[in-house]
Enzyme design. Structure first.
Site, short mmCIF file in Angstrom:
data_model
loop_
_atom_site.label_atom_id
_atom_site.label_comp_id
_atom_site.label_asym_id
_atom_site.label_seq_id
_atom_site.Cartn_x
_atom_site.Cartn_y
_atom_site.Cartn_z
CD GLU A 122 2.04 -0.50 -0.48
OE1 GLU A 122 2.99 -0.54 0.50
OE2 GLU A 122 2.14 -0.77 -1.69
N GLY A 262 1.13 -8.14 6.34
CA GLY A 262 2.54 -8.53 6.95
C GLY A 262 3.11 -7.61 7.46
CB ALA A 263 5.94 -6.02 7.64
CG MET A 264 3.73 -0.01 5.13
SD MET A 264 3.46 -0.29 3.62
CE MET A 264 4.33 1.12 2.67
CD GLU A 265 6.67 -1.16 1.10
OE1 GLU A 265 6.26 -2.04 1.63
OE2 GLU A 265 6.48 -0.88 -0.27
CG ASN A 266 5.55 2.90 6.76
OD1 ASN A 266 4.85 2.95 5.93
ND2 ASN A 266 5.42 2.02 7.80
CG HIS A 298 9.11 -8.36 1.31
ND1 HIS A 298 8.91 -8.86 0.08
CD2 HIS A 298 8.23 -7.18 1.49
CE1 HIS A 298 7.99 -8.19 -0.48
NE2 HIS A 298 7.60 -7.21 0.14
CD GLU A 299 8.00 -5.18 4.40
OE1 GLU A 299 7.67 -4.13 3.84
OE2 GLU A 299 7.03 -6.11 4.32
N1 TRP Z 1 4.02 -2.92 0.77
C1 TRP Z 1 3.66 -3.85 1.87
C2 TRP Z 1 4.54 -4.90 1.46
O1 TRP Z 1 5.44 -5.09 2.01
C3 TRP Z 1 2.25 -4.27 1.66
C4 TRP Z 1 1.35 -3.91 2.63
C5 TRP Z 1 1.35 -3.47 4.09
C6 TRP Z 1 -0.05 -3.39 2.30
N2 TRP Z 1 0.21 -3.04 4.60
C7 TRP Z 1 -0.71 -2.88 3.42
C8 TRP Z 1 -0.76 -3.10 1.16
C9 TRP Z 1 -1.93 -2.53 3.75
C10 TRP Z 1 -2.19 -2.84 1.03
C11 TRP Z 1 -2.61 -2.31 2.28
O2 TRP Z 1 4.29 -5.92 0.75
ZN ZN Z 2 6.25 -5.65 -0.35
#
Ligand code: TRP
Ligand code: ZN
Length: 878
Positions: A122, A262-266, A298-299
């Site tokens: 993302e 912070g983190a990513m919801e893959n 959140h994720e």
């Molecule tokens: N979608 C992620 C969230 O939980 C946001 C995010 C994580 C993101 N890593 C990123 C956005 C890198 C841009 C680039 O909010």
């Molecule tokens: Zn988010």
């Protein structure tokens, strides 16, 4: 900037995709310097006559096969895309590319972190992995085969379910993962390396067993329990409050040290900044524990609001982020204290989002254009977006809101949709017209809500005249739908029973003491009947809309509200306003070289809050902490840096002096109840109040030992860090010794070391700039690590009022050079670090000139990234 100006993307240019990628089989042969990616797509033509244009950046193209036939020579490459004319309705396209994860310092696409592989896609990072329709409205079934050296990559992970593993020659092995849900490319993830995991499970409301795993570096295995507990609480909460159940048999979280956000919801494989996973009482503070619970939530919540229902295009980002932040806020509120959480969220909004909304980067929660999408993961899209979702909740109530959510999922599961689709679901499920809510999505700036009260003693009516306005807009002002939650207080502070005229659209609480007014016009009046005396209005309870409220309260009204109102937000807010008025008066005195004065009204109000034995200690702590420096600054057209700092410090020192013995007694009492660390709201509240007392007392030189003692007793990181922070602000002879001993204890732990860096970058010490200049030369400082960069450069620009805004301009010069250096390494992070410069219009002439020339210097750099270019050029254009 290089000779070509980057292109601008507009919402109004949206067109649906002309090809669909129904499924994709990805094969990775991992190698740090040359990873081979074989991407086999089943493509269907939706609208014939146009070329297939795939996104792809920094890829080394090896071969393209169309239904098995080599068409490499027919492909047109631009550096950003690959296009090919295909006139078949359906076909297989196989593309072989090579990438170099090891030299990827942007942390977008496939990269290395602590010797492991990980991805971040993302918003538009998948195109750095392979050629694809890298847009959220193309949903595909993904199967991923990972081949890697066994020695260095015992663990091979991707989205969905593990369907096959096997051994290969040359000490290699492989794993195949299959995701049974269609998803856009931004939700793809791959992780490989020598990670260890803890495992647990969750039984869903419909009786399925889900395996839960948290993967970390081996030395961190003992810091995962809180994250695991948070995950289980999130899963349960989402079932109970939203009726949403997890949909795969496994849920994995991976913690990495190098991460841009912070983190990513893959899907099924979240990747986290280790800051939001790892915690032990002696390494993490209460704020860290709360942050972990919130981000894990959140994720997890994104699985439904983001993944199952995703965004049509990136202009819809607030659809998933505003909604998911709202959900995580409610989760934290339900786990801890709703009253405390609401105040903390309002503070966060005011300190960070309000300034963004009044600066040159201001944008609506649905931006209308962007140069670099990564720049639009903002406080506005996230936090103001969450406030707008909260408006629906406030207007419709919990039941109505949940009806809307239910319809939203019934209609849109498996789709990529827009903010209008969300609004329509809310409106249709409740049969109300919410079309006016659109105005919150397309206008930027914080609205001002001006309220005047008028009492008519003959008619016994009380009327609130309300008027809304917005700062200058690209579009003509369109009035917002503003829910105003109000109550009326008698002179004694009793809640009056409310009665409104028949025609008014209003909802009452059961006791008839609180009304929810739907303000829909630019100016509108609301009349209450049978009001026996001129009341004090309690306005915007719970901060029922993200606006600047203007009401001309006398100080005694504010005292009354802060003492007697039934709404905890209004009580807190009234005290803040009382303090703010006092601060503003003193800033005027400071500017005229007059002696500063502290009113008895504030002294008394402070005392009665501090000594209120009935109140929640957390609310006492939040109330007696004076308004933050940034929020004070926000009150002024031109921020007088020195006056703001001096007055706030003076005021707090006066209060500390006045209430020294009470603060000491309170401190002693709270320090006495200390036991082993527990993440529990009662304990958190007590630590919070204790440390606020400590902060006051440490303003008195005679009390230094108190902080030193707390620092040395090493109870838990919350207390150690609170103490060390107060010490770092002083110029005491023991200061450096304390910092040094902390360093020696924690130099092996990167997350704790970040705190050590941050304390010094944010310190009010006279030589803060020199200290920060030394910190970037420190052997443990790494430009490649975003957490470290944020701890030093982010904190310096954002919170070091005195250091960054030094009158001689050297703070600006320093940070500008750092931004330039960082831009060559990690543009996304560089664009965040440059943000404090964008508020240059808010400072005096001399500082403005320094800040502008710093920005111009950055802009003149050759091959500046799109990320930094967009922020800097827009803020100079103002
Ligand atoms: N979608 C992620 C969230 O939980 C946001 C995010 C994580 C993101 N890593 C990123 C956005 C890198 C841009 C680039 O909010
Ligand atoms: Zn988010």
């Amino acid at each position: 900037m290089s000779s070509v100006t980057p292109s601008i993307h507009y919402l109004s240019d949206y067109t649906p995709p002309v090809f669909d990628i129904e499924s994709v089989y990805l094969e990775f042969e991992l190698n740090p310097s040359h990873t081979k990616v074989t991407n086999t797509m089943q493509v269907r033509c939706i609208q014939s006559g146009q070329p297939l244009v795939l996104d792809g950046e920094q890829l080394d193209l090896k071969q393209v096969l169309l239904d098995g036939e080599d068409v490499t020579e027919d492909c047109l490459l631009t550096g950003e895309s690959l296009s090919l004319h295909v006139s078949k309705p359906q076909f297989e396209l196989k593309i072989v590319t090579q990438i170099a994860p090891q030299s990827n310092t942007s942390l977008e696409g496939l990269y290395r972190t602590s010797g492991n592989y990980c991805t971040q896609c993302e918003a538009e990072g998948f195109r750095k992995i392979t050629f694809f329709l890298d847009r959220p409205d193309v949903l595909s079934f993904f199967t991923t085969k990972i081949v890697a050296d066994k020695q260095d990559n015992a663990v091979l992970l991707s989205n969905g379910n593990l369907i096959e593993t096997g051994e290969l020659a040359d000490n290699r092995h492989y794993a195949i993962w299959e995701d049974p849900y269609r998803k856009p490319s931004y939700l793809f993830a791959l992780v490989a390396g020598n990670l260890k995991h803890i495992e647990d499970h969750y039984i869903t409301a419909d009786g399925r067993k889900v395996a839960l795993r948290i993967y970390v570096e081996p030395q961190n295995l003992d810091k995962c329990q809180h994250a695991m507990d948070s995950l289980k609480r999130s899963m349960k909460w989402d079932e109970e409050r939203f009726g949403l159940i997890y949909d795969l048999d496994i849920y994995m979280i991976v913690a990495v040290d190098d991460f841009n956000m912070g983190a990513m919801e893959n899907k099924g494989l979240n990747v986290f900044n280790s800051k939001f996973v790892l915690a032990k009482p002696d390494t993490a503070t209460d704020v860290d524990y709360e942050g972990i619970e919130a981000v894990i939530g959140h994720e997890y919540f994104h699985n439904w609001t983001g993944n199952r229902v995703t965004c049509r295009d990136w202009f819809q980002l607030t659809l998933k982020e505003g909604l998911t932040v709202f959900r995580d806020q409610e989760f934290t509120a339900d786990m801890l204290s709703p009253a405390v959480k609401r105040i903390e969220d309002v503070k966060r909004l005011r300190n960070n989002q309000f300034p963004e909304d009044s600066g040159p980067m201001a944008h609506p929660i649905q931006p209308q254009s962007y140069i670099e999408m990564n720049n639009f993961y903002t406080m506005t899209v996230y936090e103001k977006g969450a406030e707008v979702v909260r408006l629906y909740h406030t207007l419709l109530g919990e039941t109505g809101f949940q009806k809307g959510m239910k319809l939203y999922f019934e209609r849109h599961d498996g789709q990529a949709v827009t903010v209008e689709d969300f609004r329509n679901a809310m409106a249709d499920a409740n049969q109300v017209d919410l079309s006016q809510m659109h105005h919150w999505y397309i206008q930027s700036g914080t609205p001002t809500l001006e309220v005047k009260g008028h009492y008519d003693p003959f008619a016994q009516t009380y009327t609130l005249h309300c008027q809304q306005s917005l700062p200058d807009q690209a579009v003509a002002f369109q009035p917002l739908l503003i829910p105003i939650k109000v109550g009326l207080l008698s002179k004694e502070g009793k809640e009056l029973t409310l009665k409104v005229a028949e025609s008014t659209q209003v909802e009452m609480n059961t006791q008839q003491t609180q009304a929810l007014l739907w303000m829909q016009e630019g100016s509108q009046s609301f009349t209450f009947e049978n009001v026996p005396e001129p009341p004090t209005p309690s306005l915007l309870r719970g901060f029922s809309a993200p606006v600047h409220l203007q009401y001309d309260y006398a100080d005694q009204d504010l005292s009354l509200l802060s003492r007697a109102d039934s709404d905890s937000f209004v009580r807190w807010e009234s005290f803040q306003t009382l303090a703010l008025n006092e601060i503003k008066r003193n800033i005027k005195r400071h500017e005229k070289d007059q002696p500063l004065e502290l009113s008895t009204a504030l002294i008394e109000a402070f005392g009665s809050v501090l000594l209120d034995s009935e109140a929640d200690p957390a609310l006492i702590a939040l109330t007696i902490s004076m308004p933050d420096l940034t929020y004070i600054g926000e009150q002024f057209e031109v921020i007088n840096v020195d006056a703001v700092y001096e007055v706030q410090r003076w005021l707090r020192a006066q209060l500390a002096l006045t209430y020294q013995s009470e603060l000491q007694e309170m401190y002693g009492k709270l320090a006495g109840v200390q036991q082993a660390y527990r993440y529990h709201k009662t304990d958190i509240a007590q630590r919070m109040l204790k440390n606020v007392c400590l902060r006051y007392l440490m303003l008195l030189e005679s009390q230094f030992e108190l902080g030193q003692q707390q620092f040395q007793s090493q109870q838990n990181m919350t207390d150690v860090l609170a103490a060390l922070e107060t010490i770092a602000h002083t110029d005491h002879a023991q200061r450096d010794g304390c910092l040094q001993s902390f360093y020696e204890t924690w130099q092996h732990d990167p997350l704790v070391l970040d705190k050590w860096f941050a304390l010094q970058s944010g310190s009010h010490h006279l030589h803060a700039l020199e200290h920060v200049q030394a910190l970037v030369e420190h052997k443990d400082f790494k430009y490649e690590n975003p957490n470290r960069v944020r701890s030093v450069l982010g904190v310096f620009g954002r919170v070091n009022l005195l250091g960054f805004h030094r009158a001689d301009g050297r703070g600006y010069e320093f940070l500008a050079n750092q931004v330039i250096k960082l831009d060559g390494i990690n543009p996304q992070v560089a664009a965040r670090i440059v943000a404090p410069f964008t508020h240059w219009q808010r400072y005096d002439q001399q500082r403005q000139a320094f800040m502008k020339s710093a920005l111009q210097k950055i802009l003149s750099v050759d091959s500046l990234s799109k990320d930094v270019y967009e922020i800097v050029s827009k803020s100079l254009a103002e």
